[in-house]
Design an enzyme around this catalytic site. Structure first.
Site, PDB file in Angstrom:
ATOM      1  N   SER A 164      12.987  22.138   6.022  1.00 22.45           N
ATOM      2  CA  SER A 164      13.603  23.307   6.644  1.00 22.45           C
ATOM      3  C   SER A 164      14.309  22.911   7.946  1.00 22.45           C
ATOM      4  CB  SER A 164      12.530  24.376   6.854  1.00 22.45           C
ATOM      5  OG  SER A 164      13.089  25.628   7.108  1.00 22.45           O
ATOM      6  N   ASP A 204      12.910  30.241  -3.550  1.00 20.19           N
ATOM      7  CA  ASP A 204      12.648  30.065  -2.116  1.00 20.19           C
ATOM      8  C   ASP A 204      13.214  31.273  -1.380  1.00 20.19           C
ATOM      9  OD1 ASP A 204      12.600  29.355   0.565  1.00 20.19           O
ATOM     10  OD2 ASP A 204      13.387  27.335   0.257  1.00 20.19           O
ATOM     11  N   HIS A 237       8.742  28.556   0.087  1.00 24.67           N
ATOM     12  CA  HIS A 237       9.523  27.739   1.012  1.00 24.67           C
ATOM     13  C   HIS A 237       8.787  26.494   1.488  1.00 24.67           C
ATOM     14  CE1 HIS A 237      12.676  26.908   3.864  1.00 24.67           C
ATOM     15  NE2 HIS A 237      11.897  27.086   4.922  1.00 24.67           N
TER      16      HIS A 237
END
Length: 269
Positions: free
Chosen positions: A99, A221, A249
């Site tokens: 991320s 996600d 995620h």
């Protein structure tokens, strides 16, 4: 800028095989810390030297290191990573980021060419907000609503977001751990860190990436649509994209084997 030793500032941990010829640097995402990589470290630690750290403002990083005006975007985080690697005298390392941590690795590779030999971007996004011709996953309305929720009642937002991010099909302990990680971010840091992620737009730098890159995307996600992974793949020259059978995620936490397979295949090329 903060003059702390980067090793102390970012609570750096070096583990794995100290004699291994290759080093993996793991860069965590928002609401987690270096412990998020435990399953991958256990699987890879016998064959690689491992470097773990906490981004400033999160985890066990030095509390005094978070100067809000320095961390309004991801650039300073990337500089921190470059400084950590310089302190450890690393070159040609393998960077694995999740991320926001993935984009930080990408930016660090541009700040310091030769620092990384390979990039692995897990559930990464160069921009979360929709734009003309670009679907990032958040409309202007959703963007504003998220900011207001974080500002007005962050604990409530974190409690609602955690099960969405983890995906409710996974055991409850994953959600509880992620919710605790979100809640552990100091209140005075939260909005600044959230802004540095949600307001980022690094689409323009993607064609500059020169390092062999693997993009790993979960099949479902809530934070990063598959369109974003396809966008990264299209704009990072020579990159590889693997969509894994994983929901949520944080697949490196919930379904680490699904992440490990394409990762090991890429490292073996």
């Amino acid at each position: 800028m903060n003059a702390l030793d980067p090793i102390i500032r970012n609570h750096v941990t070096v583990c794995g095989n100290p004699d291994a010829p290759r080093t993996i640097v793991f860069s965590h995402g928002f609401g987690t810390d270096q412990t998020a990589w435990s399953a991958l470290v256990e699987a890879l630690g016998g064959r690689y030297r491992i470097v773990l750290f906490d981004h400033v403002g999160q985890g066990q990083s030095a509390p005094g290191a978070f100067e809000q005006h320095c961390y309004l975007n991801l650039d300073r985080y990337a500089t921190d990573l470059v400084e950590v690697c310089a302190s450890l005298k690393l070159t040609e390392a393998i960077a694995v980021g999740h991320s926001m941590g993935a984009m930080i690795c990408l930016l660090a590779s541009l700040q310091k060419p030769g620092l990384f030999s390979r990039l692995v971007l897990l559930c990464a996004s160069p921009r979360y907000r929709n734009d003309e011709g670009y679907y990032g996953g958040m409309s202007d309305e959703e963007f504003g609503r998220t900011y207001r929720a974080i500002y007005e009642n962050y604990p409530e937002w974190a409690g609602a977001y955690a099960p969405q991010a983890i995906s409710e099909e996974h055991p409850a302990h994953f959600t509880k751990a992620f919710a605790a990680g979100l809640a552990a971010i100091p209140p005075q840091n939260v909005l600044t860190i959230a802004c540095s992620v949600l307001q980022s737009d690094y689409r323009s730098v993607l064609p500059k990436v020169q390092v062999p890159t693997l993009i790993i995307q979960a099949s479902a996600d809530v934070a990063v649509p598959r369109d974003v992974a396809e966008y990264l793949h299209t704009h990072i020259r020579g990159s590889q994209l693997r969509v894994i059978e994983a929901r949520g995620h944080l697949p490196h936490i919930t379904t680490p084997d699904e992440v490990l397979r394409p990762l090991e295949e890429f490292l073996g090329q």
